[in-house]
Design a protein around this motif. Structure first.
Motif, PDB file in Angstrom:
ATOM      1  N   ILE A 146       0.843  -1.226   0.087  1.00 43.36           N
ATOM      2  CA  ILE A 146       0.027   0.035   0.170  1.00 43.36           C
ATOM      3  C   ILE A 146       0.910   1.145  -0.145  1.00 43.36           C
ATOM      4  CG2 ILE A 146      -1.686   1.328   1.413  1.00 43.36           C
ATOM      5  CD1 ILE A 146      -2.845  -1.339   2.162  1.00 43.36           C
ATOM      6  N   LEU A 147       1.771   1.270   0.938  1.00 37.44           N
ATOM      7  CA  LEU A 147       2.635   2.471   1.152  1.00 37.44           C
ATOM      8  C   LEU A 147       3.624   2.575  -0.387  1.00 37.44           C
ATOM      9  CD1 LEU A 147       3.980   2.253   4.831  1.00 37.44           C
ATOM     10  CD2 LEU A 147       2.217   3.953   3.653  1.00 37.44           C
ATOM     11  N   THR A 148       4.081   1.776  -1.025  1.00 36.67           N
ATOM     12  CA  THR A 148       4.957   1.761  -2.167  1.00 36.67           C
ATOM     13  C   THR A 148       4.461   1.505  -3.622  1.00 36.67           C
ATOM     14  OG1 THR A 148       5.728  -0.265  -1.778  1.00 36.67           O
ATOM     15  CG2 THR A 148       7.103   1.437  -0.590  1.00 36.67           C
ATOM     16  N   GLY A 149       3.329   0.597  -3.343  1.00 38.63           N
ATOM     17  CA  GLY A 149       2.937   0.398  -4.829  1.00 38.63           C
ATOM     18  C   GLY A 149       1.563   0.653  -5.232  1.00 38.63           C
ATOM     19  N   THR A 150       0.796   1.104  -4.286  1.00 42.54           N
ATOM     20  CA  THR A 150      -0.625   1.170  -4.809  1.00 42.54           C
ATOM     21  C   THR A 150      -0.972   2.491  -5.160  1.00 42.54           C
ATOM     22  OG1 THR A 150      -1.191  -0.360  -2.881  1.00 42.54           O
ATOM     23  CG2 THR A 150      -3.104   1.151  -3.472  1.00 42.54           C
ATOM     24  N   GLY A 151      -0.313   3.439  -5.179  1.00 43.54           N
ATOM     25  CA  GLY A 151      -0.239   4.767  -5.855  1.00 43.54           C
ATOM     26  C   GLY A 151      -0.323   5.905  -4.630  1.00 43.54           C
ATOM     27  N   ASP A 152      -0.099   7.250  -5.343  1.00 41.85           N
ATOM     28  CA  ASP A 152       0.478   8.230  -4.347  1.00 41.85           C
ATOM     29  C   ASP A 152      -0.804   9.144  -4.080  1.00 41.85           C
ATOM     30  OD1 ASP A 152       2.834   7.243  -4.260  1.00 41.85           O
ATOM     31  OD2 ASP A 152       3.494   8.171  -5.812  1.00 41.85           O
ATOM     32  N   THR A 153      -2.009   9.006  -4.384  1.00 45.87           N
ATOM     33  CA  THR A 153      -3.207   9.883  -4.141  1.00 45.87           C
ATOM     34  C   THR A 153      -3.665   9.335  -3.084  1.00 45.87           C
ATOM     35  OG1 THR A 153      -3.307  10.679  -6.254  1.00 45.87           O
ATOM     36  CG2 THR A 153      -5.048  11.255  -4.882  1.00 45.87           C
ATOM     37  N   TRP A 154      -3.730  10.068  -1.789  1.00 46.83           N
ATOM     38  CA  TRP A 154      -4.235   9.547  -0.558  1.00 46.83           C
ATOM     39  C   TRP A 154      -5.513  10.478   0.196  1.00 46.83           C
ATOM     40  CZ3 TRP A 154      -2.068   5.981   3.631  1.00 46.83           C
ATOM     41  CH2 TRP A 154      -1.134   5.123   2.887  1.00 46.83           C
ATOM     42  N   ALA A 155      -6.651   9.908   0.000  1.00 46.65           N
ATOM     43  CA  ALA A 155      -7.741  10.733   0.747  1.00 46.65           C
ATOM     44  C   ALA A 155      -7.730  10.456   2.107  1.00 46.65           C
ATOM     45  CB  ALA A 155      -9.205  10.304  -0.042  1.00 46.65           C
ATOM     46  N   ILE A 160      -2.042  14.264  -0.829  1.00 44.64           N
ATOM     47  CA  ILE A 160      -3.088  14.232   0.279  1.00 44.64           C
ATOM     48  C   ILE A 160      -4.353  15.070  -0.049  1.00 44.64           C
ATOM     49  CG2 ILE A 160      -1.440  13.566   2.450  1.00 44.64           C
ATOM     50  CD1 ILE A 160      -3.194  16.779   2.592  1.00 44.64           C
ATOM     51  N   VAL A 161      -5.696  14.293   0.040  1.00 43.63           N
ATOM     52  CA  VAL A 161      -6.802  14.923  -0.227  1.00 43.63           C
ATOM     53  C   VAL A 161      -7.683  14.839   1.109  1.00 43.63           C
ATOM     54  CG1 VAL A 161      -8.717  15.130  -1.676  1.00 43.63           C
ATOM     55  CG2 VAL A 161      -6.621  13.928  -2.550  1.00 43.63           C
ATOM     56  N   PRO A 162      -7.577  16.337   1.503  1.00 40.44           N
ATOM     57  CA  PRO A 162      -8.408  16.252   2.964  1.00 40.44           C
ATOM     58  C   PRO A 162      -9.913  15.914   2.539  1.00 40.44           C
ATOM     59  CG  PRO A 162      -7.020  18.209   2.570  1.00 40.44           C
ATOM     60  CD  PRO A 162      -7.084  17.253   1.061  1.00 40.44           C
ATOM     61  N   VAL A 163     -10.650  15.207   3.339  1.00 40.65           N
ATOM     62  CA  VAL A 163     -12.001  14.883   3.348  1.00 40.65           C
ATOM     63  C   VAL A 163     -12.580  15.192   4.722  1.00 40.65           C
ATOM     64  CG1 VAL A 163     -13.604  13.009   2.858  1.00 40.65           C
ATOM     65  CG2 VAL A 163     -11.587  13.184   1.486  1.00 40.65           C
ATOM     66  N   HIS A 164     -13.376  16.129   4.806  1.00 43.88           N
ATOM     67  CA  HIS A 164     -13.939  16.539   6.108  1.00 43.88           C
ATOM     68  C   HIS A 164     -15.217  17.517   5.725  1.00 43.88           C
ATOM     69  CE1 HIS A 164     -14.323  18.954   9.849  1.00 43.88           C
ATOM     70  NE2 HIS A 164     -13.637  18.130  10.359  1.00 43.88           N
ATOM     71  N   ASP A 217      -6.113   6.743  -4.735  1.00 48.67           N
ATOM     72  CA  ASP A 217      -5.638   5.273  -4.578  1.00 48.67           C
ATOM     73  C   ASP A 217      -5.890   4.588  -3.308  1.00 48.67           C
ATOM     74  OD1 ASP A 217      -4.336   5.392  -7.093  1.00 48.67           O
ATOM     75  OD2 ASP A 217      -3.212   6.795  -6.454  1.00 48.67           O
ATOM     76  N   VAL A 218      -5.662   5.530  -2.323  1.00 45.83           N
ATOM     77  CA  VAL A 218      -5.761   4.968  -0.798  1.00 45.83           C
ATOM     78  C   VAL A 218      -6.790   5.911   0.204  1.00 45.83           C
ATOM     79  CG1 VAL A 218      -4.675   4.159   1.229  1.00 45.83           C
ATOM     80  CG2 VAL A 218      -3.510   4.060  -1.100  1.00 45.83           C
ATOM     81  N   VAL A 219      -7.434   5.257   0.871  1.00 45.19           N
ATOM     82  CA  VAL A 219      -8.413   6.128   1.655  1.00 45.19           C
ATOM     83  C   VAL A 219      -8.038   5.868   3.031  1.00 45.19           C
ATOM     84  CG1 VAL A 219     -10.735   6.434   2.503  1.00 45.19           C
ATOM     85  CG2 VAL A 219     -10.444   6.113   0.202  1.00 45.19           C
TER      86      VAL A 219
END
Length: 139
Positions: A11-20, A46-50, A73-75
């Motif tokens: 997850i940290l190295t291969g899943t993608g770099d856009t993290w919500a 990082i994508v802030p979700v609030h 990529d990752v939530v």
């Protein structure tokens, strides 16, 4: 365990770099604020979700995962365990590739649903703790 070291590494190295980052606001006292900062330092977007949809760390915020107009990529989930399951379901619905429940966020049924939907998942861990442990591969 909900996320062995190999899953954490993937997850940290291969899943993608856009993290919500669900639960991220401009409140510097909240753990999400510092964790998002570490993720950025290691090259993640990082994508802030609030509900307030605030801009945090220079990134536009969104009120919900469904409002994000690009692929995620990752939530990364910073909400109470009783609210985390629906967030994991929404992550699957928007096509995320992985879900990460923070330290203390545990929902075994959500873990099973998320894995059954084909997403990678880590639960009850912190990426800001895990990513430096990976060494030079991360970042």
């Amino acid at each position: 365990m909900y996320g062995d070291q190999e899953t954490v590494r993937r997850i940290l190295t291969g899943t993608g770099d856009t993290w919500a980052v669900v639960g991220l606001s401009s409140n510097r006292q909240r753990a999400a604020y510092g964790v998002a900062e570490v993720l950025q330092r290691f090259g993640k977007r990082i994508v802030p979700v609030h509900p307030k949809a605030e801009t945090v760390h220079g990134e536009q915020g969104y009120a919900s995962l469904a409002d994000i107009p690009f692929e995620v990529d990752v939530v990364d989930v910073f909400v109470n365990s009783d609210l985390a399951g629906p967030v994991a379901d929404e992550a699957a619905a928007i096509g995320a590739r992985a879900v990460w429940f923070q330290l203390g966020v545990i929902d075994e049924a959500a873990y099973e649903r998320t894995r059954a939907a084909g997403l990678e998942m880590v639960m009850d861990k912190c990426p800001a703790i895990e990513i430096p442990r990976l060494g030079p591969v991360a970042g």
